[in-house]
Design a protein around this motif. Structure first.
Motif, PDB file in Angstrom:
ATOM      1  N   ALA A   1       0.905  -1.011  -0.012  1.00 37.00           N
ATOM      2  CA  ALA A   1      -0.117   0.110   0.037  1.00 37.00           C
ATOM      3  C   ALA A   1       0.759   1.344  -0.053  1.00 37.00           C
ATOM      4  O   ALA A   1       0.450   2.142  -0.721  1.00 37.00           O
ATOM      5  N   GLU A   2       2.204   1.165   0.834  1.00 40.32           N
ATOM      6  CA  GLU A   2       3.043   2.632   0.629  1.00 40.32           C
ATOM      7  C   GLU A   2       3.490   2.600  -0.599  1.00 40.32           C
ATOM      8  O   GLU A   2       3.815   3.630  -0.975  1.00 40.32           O
ATOM      9  N   ALA A   3       3.880   1.470  -1.321  1.00 38.33           N
ATOM     10  CA  ALA A   3       4.591   1.729  -2.536  1.00 38.33           C
ATOM     11  C   ALA A   3       3.599   2.274  -3.431  1.00 38.33           C
ATOM     12  O   ALA A   3       4.098   3.246  -4.350  1.00 38.33           O
TER      13      ALA A   3
ATOM     14  N   ASP B   1      -5.294   1.694   8.618  1.00 40.12           N
ATOM     15  CA  ASP B   1      -5.657   0.422   7.937  1.00 40.12           C
ATOM     16  C   ASP B   1      -5.156   0.521   6.445  1.00 40.12           C
ATOM     17  O   ASP B   1      -5.420  -0.613   5.821  1.00 40.12           O
ATOM     18  N   GLY B   2      -4.377   1.399   6.329  1.00 38.43           N
ATOM     19  CA  GLY B   2      -3.824   1.480   4.712  1.00 38.43           C
ATOM     20  C   GLY B   2      -4.346   2.112   3.676  1.00 38.43           C
ATOM     21  O   GLY B   2      -4.060   1.818   2.696  1.00 38.43           O
TER      22      GLY B   2
ATOM     23  N   GLU C   1      -9.123  14.188  10.709  1.00 36.50           N
ATOM     24  CA  GLU C   1      -8.807  13.248  11.882  1.00 36.50           C
ATOM     25  C   GLU C   1      -8.485  11.763  11.340  1.00 36.50           C
ATOM     26  O   GLU C   1      -7.873  11.009  12.353  1.00 36.50           O
ATOM     27  N   ARG C   2      -8.769  11.410  10.100  1.00 38.78           N
ATOM     28  CA  ARG C   2      -8.306  10.176   9.809  1.00 38.78           C
ATOM     29  C   ARG C   2      -6.840   9.912   9.772  1.00 38.78           C
ATOM     30  O   ARG C   2      -6.635   8.956   9.550  1.00 38.78           O
ATOM     31  N   ALA C   3      -6.008  11.099   9.579  1.00 36.53           N
ATOM     32  CA  ALA C   3      -4.722  10.902   9.657  1.00 36.53           C
ATOM     33  C   ALA C   3      -4.155  10.396  11.008  1.00 36.53           C
ATOM     34  O   ALA C   3      -2.970   9.746  11.017  1.00 36.53           O
ATOM     35  N   ARG C   4      -4.774  10.481  11.982  1.00 33.20           N
ATOM     36  CA  ARG C   4      -4.237  10.110  13.196  1.00 33.20           C
ATOM     37  C   ARG C   4      -3.977   8.639  13.226  1.00 33.20           C
ATOM     38  O   ARG C   4      -4.677   7.907  12.872  1.00 33.20           O
ATOM     39  N   GLY C   5      -2.703   8.282  13.806  1.00 28.98           N
ATOM     40  CA  GLY C   5      -2.284   7.016  13.631  1.00 28.98           C
ATOM     41  C   GLY C   5      -2.037   6.366  12.362  1.00 28.98           C
ATOM     42  O   GLY C   5      -1.633   5.026  12.317  1.00 28.98           O
TER      43      GLY C   5
END
Length: 359
Positions: free
Chosen positions: A5-7, A38-39, A65-69
């Motif tokens: 997912a990060e790639a 959750d990616g 707020e979805r950025a937190r964590g």
């Protein structure tokens, strides 16, 4: 180790960064994608203009707020200084980002150190993901920061037998409308367009960008060692700013440069342009000027537009570049071949080391 997912997010961030080409100088182009815990992608952004919010800030605002964590995937190491905007490291920490993945380290003294600041605050940090691809989209700024001179792209148009003009001097139009439109794209992505006095006399070029909506006009630079530019030259109109570089002993006010032998000192010229915040140069001069830049090892990329035509005589695309024997040829590495209408656009970089450090 970076996840799948990060790639994918980094590929997207690189594409986003490219949207800033021609708009952010003297700053870099940067893209950012925010993944939640959750990616899943929850925000994205890119640096849109110099002095405006950085890519991370745009992406964090979109994520909320979805950025937190979650994870921030960024093409360039987050900045660690306060300029016209605040440090991105602080914005990431305040948003509760738990992990930062970036492609290329920031080479500048003022902005570097963001990774260390994040790590010291307990954020997981990983570097180097798709670094080559991210560096390519940011090649002009990275070259400028690392070597203290602008990135130089030499563009030329020629027939298949390497002629840039016919025996009678005519050169319009060797290549197609599609190729000429692509040149305006290159101009729009450049801080400065450089030509010599020979090209000015032969073609009276305008050198401004056309057909690129919202494009910022590059600085037009004319290398005119003897100050012979005609007052009515098109390059002197109000469509864009123009700088005329003359030699020290020219019969006119010295504007830029210093004479060494028959012409301007190219490293000095590039150094002066860098001091004027020029990070990228499109070299559109004729064969003599191109040869001088190549002899000075001051070309980082070559884009050639080849037309399916033959002339048999006339000016070559490249004049003397200080290469006297085949074993000293400057070998290039092809990076792209694309068809534009009837023409071929060939992109290549010097094979020994690109970008060059010689200037």
């Amino acid at each position: 180790m970076a996840t799948t997912a990060e790639a994918e997010a980094m590929r997207r961030a690189i594409a986003l960064a490219a949207r800033g080409l021609g708009h952010t100088s003297p700053n870099p182009v940067v893209g950012c994608v925010i993944l939640d815990a959750d990616g899943r992608t929850v925000g994205e952004g890119w640096h849109q203009r110099a002095g405006g919010p950085h890519a991370e800030v745009h992406a964090l605002r979109a994520a909320g707020e979805r950025a937190r964590g979650g994870t921030a995937v960024v093409t360039l190491e987050p900045c660690n200084h306060t300029g016209r905007t605040g440090p991105c490291t602080q914005a990431l920490l305040e948003a509760g980002i738990a992990r930062v993945v970036y492609a290329v380290a920031d080479p500048t003294d003022g902005a570097a150190g963001g990774a260390a600041t994040l790590a010291a605050a307990g954020t997981a940090v990983e570097s180097g993901l798709l670094a080559d691809q991210a560096a390519e989209v940011n090649e002009a700024w990275l070259t400028s920061m690392r070597f203290g001179r602008p990135f130089v792209l030499w563009k030329y148009a020629a027939t298949l037998d390497g002629r840039s003009a016919a025996a009678d001097g005519t050169s319009r139009w060797i290549t197609s409308a599609a190729s000429r439109a692509d040149v305006h794209r290159l101009r729009a992505q450049s801080d400065a367009v450089v030509v010599g006095s020979g090209t000015l006399r032969a073609d009276d070029p305008h050198l401004a960008v056309r057909g690129q909506g919202g494009a910022r006009q590059p600085l037009r630079v004319v290398l005119d060692t003897k100050a012979t530019i005609a007052p009515g030259a098109r390059v002197l109109d109000s469509a864009a700013h123009t700088l005329v570089a003359v030699a020290d002993d020219a019969p006119a006010l010295r504007l830029l440069g210093a004479e060494t032998g028959p012409g301007l000192d190219i490293p000095a010229l590039l150094g002066e342009l860098h001091a004027r915040s020029v990070r990228s140069v499109l070299l559109e001069g004729g064969p003599t000027l191109a040869g001088a830049f190549l002899a000075a090892r001051a070309v980082d990329k070559v884009v050639g537009y080849l037309a399916p035509a033959l002339l048999g005589a006339g000016a070559p695309a490249l004049a003397d570049a200080g290469i006297t024997t085949a074993i000293r040829a400057l070998h290039l590495e092809l990076t792209d071949v694309t068809r534009l209408g009837p023409d071929m656009r060939i992109t290549a970089v010097p094979g020994e080391c690109a970008p060059s450090q010689g200037s």
